[in-house]
Design a protein around this motif. Structure first.
Motif, short mmCIF file in Angstrom:
data_model
loop_
_atom_site.label_atom_id
_atom_site.label_comp_id
_atom_site.label_asym_id
_atom_site.label_seq_id
_atom_site.Cartn_x
_atom_site.Cartn_y
_atom_site.Cartn_z
N UNK A 141 0.82 -1.05 -0.17
CA UNK A 141 -0.07 -0.05 0.12
C UNK A 141 1.04 1.22 0.07
N UNK A 142 1.86 1.14 0.71
CA UNK A 142 2.83 2.38 0.95
C UNK A 142 3.39 2.69 -0.41
N UNK A 143 3.63 1.65 -1.48
CA UNK A 143 4.04 1.92 -2.65
C UNK A 143 3.03 2.59 -3.67
N UNK A 144 1.89 2.69 -3.14
CA UNK A 144 1.01 3.30 -3.93
C UNK A 144 0.50 4.70 -3.37
N UNK A 145 1.13 5.22 -2.34
CA UNK A 145 0.84 6.33 -1.65
C UNK A 145 0.01 6.24 -0.56
N UNK A 146 -0.30 5.16 0.01
CA UNK A 146 -1.08 4.90 1.07
C UNK A 146 -0.42 5.07 2.32
N UNK A 147 -0.89 5.73 3.38
CA UNK A 147 -0.23 5.60 4.61
C UNK A 147 -0.76 4.99 5.38
N UNK A 148 -2.13 4.63 5.57
CA UNK A 148 -2.92 3.81 6.60
C UNK A 148 -4.43 3.87 6.24
N UNK A 149 -5.17 3.43 6.94
CA UNK A 149 -6.57 3.29 6.86
C UNK A 149 -7.47 3.47 8.24
N UNK A 150 -8.25 4.26 8.08
CA UNK A 150 -9.29 4.84 9.33
C UNK A 150 -10.63 4.06 8.84
N UNK A 151 -11.06 3.25 9.82
CA UNK A 151 -12.31 2.51 9.50
C UNK A 151 -12.07 1.81 8.22
N UNK A 152 -12.80 2.06 6.90
CA UNK A 152 -12.49 1.24 5.64
C UNK A 152 -12.08 2.15 4.78
N UNK A 153 -11.64 3.51 5.17
CA UNK A 153 -11.16 4.53 3.99
C UNK A 153 -9.58 4.46 4.36
N UNK A 154 -8.82 4.39 2.74
CA UNK A 154 -7.54 4.52 3.00
C UNK A 154 -7.23 5.96 3.03
N UNK A 155 -6.00 6.24 3.52
CA UNK A 155 -5.74 7.53 3.61
C UNK A 155 -4.21 7.70 3.17
N UNK A 156 -4.00 9.25 2.85
CA UNK A 156 -2.61 9.38 2.61
C UNK A 156 -2.41 10.64 3.45
N UNK A 157 -1.34 10.74 4.28
CA UNK A 157 -1.06 12.06 4.99
C UNK A 157 0.01 12.82 4.47
N UNK A 158 -0.28 14.23 4.19
CA UNK A 158 0.17 15.26 3.39
C UNK A 158 0.57 16.34 4.29
N UNK A 159 1.54 17.02 4.04
CA UNK A 159 1.96 18.64 4.61
C UNK A 159 0.76 19.38 4.15
N UNK A 160 0.27 20.35 4.91
CA UNK A 160 -0.37 21.28 4.53
C UNK A 160 -0.09 22.05 3.17
N UNK A 161 1.13 22.16 2.87
CA UNK A 161 1.69 22.91 1.76
C UNK A 161 1.38 21.93 0.52
#
Length: 196
Positions: A141-161
């Motif tokens: 998943x990390x290789x696809x830009x995914x940082x984790x999941x919350x519930x059933x939703x995959x998320x990516x964590x990015x700086x506000x910039x």
């Protein structure tokens, strides 16, 4: 051709006398100034603008010009951070070898870990807020830009910039969580309606 001018050489070329202070004192004075903001433009003036107003050529002429117009600001600046110098003097006497070791341990073992693992803290914080479970991404998943999941939703964590840059396509199942580090805090921004 490339040449290097040391700060001492620049001072010499501009006929500026060196500031000879005992070892380490300049660093402590600088720290006190940073903490108290004693030489900010509102205190001593906006130097980049003032130097444009000045029509002289030498350091001596600049000193005379500045002091004739803003001489009281030197005392104001020094008065502003002198109390911080006194606090630093007091603090130095409280430092012992054991304290230095605790500080190094905290930096190497705690702050480094926390700094590298803040993504998990973001996932855990949002999950707790929404009453959901979370997990960190698997390597594929990390290789696809995914940082984790919350519930059933995959998320990516990015700086506000990252918001100002191009983002993932709208159809992407990956939702973006934005963060900003402010002092010792993490400010987190996300759309709670996108996370299930």
């Amino acid at each position: 051709m490339r040449i290097k001018l040391t700060s001492d050489r620049v001072r010499d070329l501009l006929d500026a006398d060196p500031l000879n202070l005992p070892q380490y004192t300049s660093q402590l004075i600088n720290l006190a100034n940073q903490n108290s903001q004693g030489t900010r433009p509102r205190v001593v003036g906006q130097m980049s603008e003032l130097v444009q107003e000045f029509d002289g050529k030498t350091v001596a002429e600049w000193e005379k010009w500045y002091l004739s117009k803003y001489g009281d600001r030197i005392d104001t600046a020094a008065d502003r951070f002198w109390p911080m110098i006194l606090k630093l003097k007091d603090a130095v006497h409280k430092i012992d070898r054991a304290m230095v070791e605790r500080w190094v341990r905290d930096l190497v073992l705690v702050k480094t870990f926390v700094g590298l693992r803040f993504q998990e803290a973001i996932l855990a914080g949002i999950a707790a807020q929404l009453g959901l479970d979370y997990r960190l991404a698997e390597p594929d998943e990390e290789s696809r830009g995914i940082d984790g999941s919350i519930g059933q939703t995959t998320v990516s964590i990015k700086p506000l910039t990252y918001k100002a840059m191009s983002q993932l396509p709208e159809s992407s199942p990956i939702r973006i969580i934005y963060y900003e580090k402010k002092d010792n805090d993490l400010l987190i921004e996300f759309d709670e309606h996108e996370i299930i």
